[in-house]
Design an enzyme around this catalytic site. Structure first.
Site, PDB file in Angstrom:
ATOM      1  N   SER A  90       4.235  -2.568   3.121  1.00  0.00           N
ATOM      2  CA  SER A  90       3.124  -3.510   3.220  1.00  0.00           C
ATOM      3  C   SER A  90       3.567  -4.954   3.439  1.00  0.00           C
ATOM      4  O   SER A  90       4.287  -5.251   4.387  1.00  0.00           O
ATOM      5  CB  SER A  90       2.296  -3.360   1.943  1.00  0.00           C
ATOM      6  OG  SER A  90       1.175  -4.173   1.960  1.00  0.00           O
ATOM      7  N   THR A 114       3.463  -4.251 -10.237  1.00  0.00           N
ATOM      8  CA  THR A 114       4.396  -4.172  -9.112  1.00  0.00           C
ATOM      9  C   THR A 114       5.690  -4.963  -9.320  1.00  0.00           C
ATOM     10  O   THR A 114       6.622  -4.814  -8.556  1.00  0.00           O
ATOM     11  CB  THR A 114       3.737  -4.683  -7.807  1.00  0.00           C
ATOM     12  OG1 THR A 114       3.403  -6.064  -8.001  1.00  0.00           O
ATOM     13  CG2 THR A 114       2.484  -3.906  -7.461  1.00  0.00           C
TER      14      THR A 114
END
Ligand code: 16G
Ligand code: MG
Length: 547
Positions: A65, A505
């Site tokens: 991403s 994350t």
């Protein structure tokens, strides 16, 4: 003798490096060079997941991403295009961390017996990757994993994450009452282009839309989409479209950069009146922005602004169509700007539900509504229509031509939406349709409500796992006493809000604050961050006391 002898042999070609892996918020993500064994094993797990679903096609996307180019990642897609069911995430983590090939086969056997999987069933796995240099090697590792369990491989090449989700749903819904579309790239572009052209029929063409494609996969894909839409309908200018040169992907550009830095990306010079948007590296996020003509100030229209615009349009269309009994809900996270929530509740008179951060949480909540609009402030989101809404669009009997028109717009809106996951290309077209329908510039759209001042800070602590939250991550239950400290600080600033949560994350704790003025907001954010640092064993430099 293990039934997975072939797996053990294949696995020996992909030894696990000395690293720990976790299937987190958006799959496994780390340096691409460390991921071959993990992606091989994800191939094995995807094959089992397909068998578990009676042979339905499962998706695997190789992407990191908005992260840096050296990183890569892998995630699994369920048959209807959703994210992997949470109950299987730990299998993936266990497999990825298994030290030896024998451990890999043992874990597979445990999964097979726990999940009652019939190994004789066929398996099909559709996969794709983004533009990262580590992609081809990881794809090869995935293919070895699929071959080891004799799963049928369907290679979709280099596409955006939402395109892969879309293909998986198309494949599995093909022979049902509700086929989603043709599982090809052209099928995707044709469906979106036809719906877009229907929705803008009779509306004046607008100025071009400029896209910062983050030097990622969105660049070639949106150009293809544009050729299907046709330049009579929409002009698209793509910037930051260099995908074949190393160290360009997401560098000072893309949705994440624009959101974090609150400024336009490098590689473009945004002029007043120009309409800009940024995709992230795998084109599942989008944000819009413009520069004020009078002040030259940069203005960002984030996921909250997209959610409110979509909810406004949907509310108008279902009213015009006479479908007032459809339940429309908007799903947000605690990061949604308080002004957006107030606008949805007070002005649009629609209910808002909060969930934990992470697309899967919003998606599942949105499924509970007839029409569920979900967006994270960072630009990730979409709209879901359930069977009641679909049936109403298809078979409600209109009393007037105006109702008939509204019904056909709702059908086209559904076709324009990628309901599997947030999709920058689809969301861009939805926004374009609504702005054209209303005759609004980005500036007029931005005037729907004024964002409260907000700040996001990061604190590094000894152990972020001591941070436990409830109430959609807005209230801390641990460490002891910290929540009441935050409450006391918040009480000092009128109209303010602040919450603290561990990142899913990275190894950090995030502090969010918003208030009526920038000064109040920054003061509050830094004070809360200081308390987090003091009360939870902060590492490095203590956040400064603002002022
Ligand atoms: C991941 C999530 C995103 C979320 C972010 C939060 C997906 C596809 N992506 O990028 O939705 O906003 O994590 O990160 O689910 P944090 O936990 O580090 O704040
Ligand atoms: Mg993304």
């Amino acid at each position: 003798m293990s039934s997975f002898q072939k797996v053990a042999e294949a696995s020996s070609k992909f030894p696990k490096p000395d690293a720990a892996f976790t299937y987190g918020t958006a799959g496994v993500r780390t340096l691409g060079s460390l991921l071959e064994s993990t992606v091989f094993r994800v191939g094995l797990l995807a094959a089992l997941r397909s068998k578990k679903h009676g042979g339905a096609c499962i998706g695997v996307m190789i992407t990191a991403s908005h992260n840096k180019e050296e990183d890569n990642g892998v995630k699994i897609v369920e048959p209807m295009g959703e994210m992997l069911d949470q109950s299987w995430e730990s299998y993936c983590t266990d497999l990825a961390n298994a030290p030896t090939d024998a451990n890999v086969t043992q874990i597979l056997e445990t999964i097979v017996s726990k999940e009652n999987i019939d190994l004789s069933l066929p398996a099909t796995v559709a996969y794709a990757r983004d533009t990262r240099p580590s992609g081809p090697a990881l794809q090869a590792a995935l293919e070895s994993g699929l071959a080891a369990l004799e799963a049928k491989p369907l290679n979709f090449g280099i596409v955006t994450t939402p395109q892969l989700h879309y293909f998986v749903r198309c494949i599995n819904s093909k022979n049902t009452d509700n086929p989603y579309g043709e599982p090809t790239e052209d099928g995707y572009y044709k469906k979106l282009a036809a719906a877009f052209n229907k929705l803008i029929e009779g509306r004046a063409k607008t100025d071009p839309i400029h896209i910062d494609a983050a030097n990622g996969v969105g660049a070639p894909q949106v150009l293809k989409l544009s050729s299907f839409i046709g330049s009579d309908s929409l002009d698209i200018v793509v910037h930051n479209d260099t995908i074949n040169v190393e160290n360009k992907l997401n560098v000072e550009c893309g949705a994440d950069y624009v959101k974090s830095n609150q400024r336009s990306p490098s590689g473009v010079n945004v002029q007043p009146k120009q309409r800009f948007c940024s995709f992230d590296g795998d084109a599942d996020r989008i944000l819009f922005y413009y520069v004020s003509e009078s002040t030259g100030k940069f203005n960002l229209l984030d996921g909250d602004k997209i959610a409110t615009l979509a909810a406004l349009y949907i509310k108008e269309q279902i009213t015009d169509a006479g479908l007032k009994d459809l339940r429309v809900g908007v799903i947000q996270t605690a990061y949604a700007n308080g002004s957006s929530t107030e606008y949805i509740q007070k002005k649009l008179q629609l209910p808002v539900v909060f969930t934990k951060t992470g697309v899967k949480h919003l998606h599942h909540e949105a499924e509970k509504w007839d029409i569920g609009v979900y967006f994270e402030a960072n630009g990730h989101g979409t709209i879901l229509f359930n069977s009641k809404a679909r049936d109403a669009f298809n078979s409600a009997q209109p009393d007037t031509p105006a109702q008939d028109d509204a019904l056909s717009r709702l059908r086209a809106l559904r076709d324009l939406t990628n309901e599997t996951v947030g999709d920058a290309m689809s969301d861009m077209l939805i926004v374009e349709v609504i702005l054209r329908t209303k005759g609004w510039s980005l500036e007029q759209w931005n005037q729907c409500y004024t964002d409260k001042a907000n700040r996001l800070l990061k604190v590094i602590v000894k152990d972020r796992t001591i941070f436990k939250t409830t109430n959609a991550e807005q209230t801390l239950t641990s460490p002891d006493g910290l929540q009441s400290t935050i409450d006391n600080l918040v009480a000092k600033y009128p109209g303010s809000r602040s919450f603290v949560r561990p990142s899913g994350t990275e190894d950090a704790v995030r502090v969010y604050a918003e208030a009526n003025s920038t000064q109040d907001c920054d003061e509050l954010a830094y004070k809360v961050a200081g308390q987090v640092f003091d009360q939870a064993g902060g590492r490095g430099t203590r956040p400064p006391e603002f002022l």
